[in-house]
Design a protein around this motif. Structure first.
Motif, mmCIF file in Angstrom:
data_model
loop_
_atom_site.group_PDB
_atom_site.id
_atom_site.type_symbol
_atom_site.label_atom_id
_atom_site.label_comp_id
_atom_site.label_asym_id
_atom_site.label_seq_id
_atom_site.Cartn_x
_atom_site.Cartn_y
_atom_site.Cartn_z
ATOM 1 N N ALA A 198 0.854 -1.185 0.000
ATOM 2 C CA ALA A 198 0.000 0.000 0.000
ATOM 3 C C ALA A 198 0.887 1.231 0.000
ATOM 4 O O ALA A 198 1.993 1.214 0.521
ATOM 5 N N SER A 199 0.377 2.275 -0.573
ATOM 6 C CA SER A 199 1.129 3.534 -0.586
ATOM 7 C C SER A 199 0.871 4.278 0.728
ATOM 8 O O SER A 199 -0.039 3.952 1.495
ATOM 9 N N ALA A 233 -2.708 6.406 5.031
ATOM 10 C CA ALA A 233 -3.216 7.603 5.695
ATOM 11 C C ALA A 233 -4.740 7.673 5.600
ATOM 12 O O ALA A 233 -5.412 8.027 6.568
ATOM 13 N N SER A 234 -5.292 7.315 4.451
ATOM 14 C CA SER A 234 -6.748 7.358 4.310
ATOM 15 C C SER A 234 -7.416 6.289 5.181
ATOM 16 O O SER A 234 -8.500 6.511 5.711
ATOM 17 N N HIS A 279 -0.072 14.937 3.253
ATOM 18 C CA HIS A 279 0.457 16.077 2.530
ATOM 19 C C HIS A 279 1.864 15.711 2.060
ATOM 20 O O HIS A 279 2.813 15.763 2.834
ATOM 21 N N PRO A 280 1.990 15.345 0.778
ATOM 22 C CA PRO A 280 3.334 14.977 0.293
ATOM 23 C C PRO A 280 4.254 16.192 0.272
ATOM 24 O O PRO A 280 3.843 17.291 -0.091
#
Length: 70
Positions: free
Chosen positions: A52-53, A58-59, A66-67
């Motif tokens: 997972a990214s 985060a979601s 915030h990248p």
């Protein structure tokens, strides 16, 4: 050293049980062959890691991602 001896003993015992189970396996009912690790309680299987990214994690956590721009 005691732990290594215990693992070695279980490896030997699980190999003997594996041979007995594999020789007596009904190939029509169980097509998948047994493995010695199936009978060894010292072997722990690790679950596959989910890919997972950071944004997806985060979601899931309900946080805002915030990248940073590098």
């Amino acid at each position: 050293m005691v732990n290594a001896r215990r693992q070695h003993d279980w490896q030997l015992a699980s190999t003997l049980v594996w041979i007995t189970a594999e020789v007596n396996r009904d190939r029509k009912r169980r097509r998948k062959p047994f493995k010695p690790d199936d009978f060894n309680p010292c072997v722990t299987t690790r679950p596959a890691l989910a890919k997972a990214s950071v944004k997806q994690v985060a979601s899931l956590l309900g946080a805002k991602f915030h990248p940073s721009s590098n």
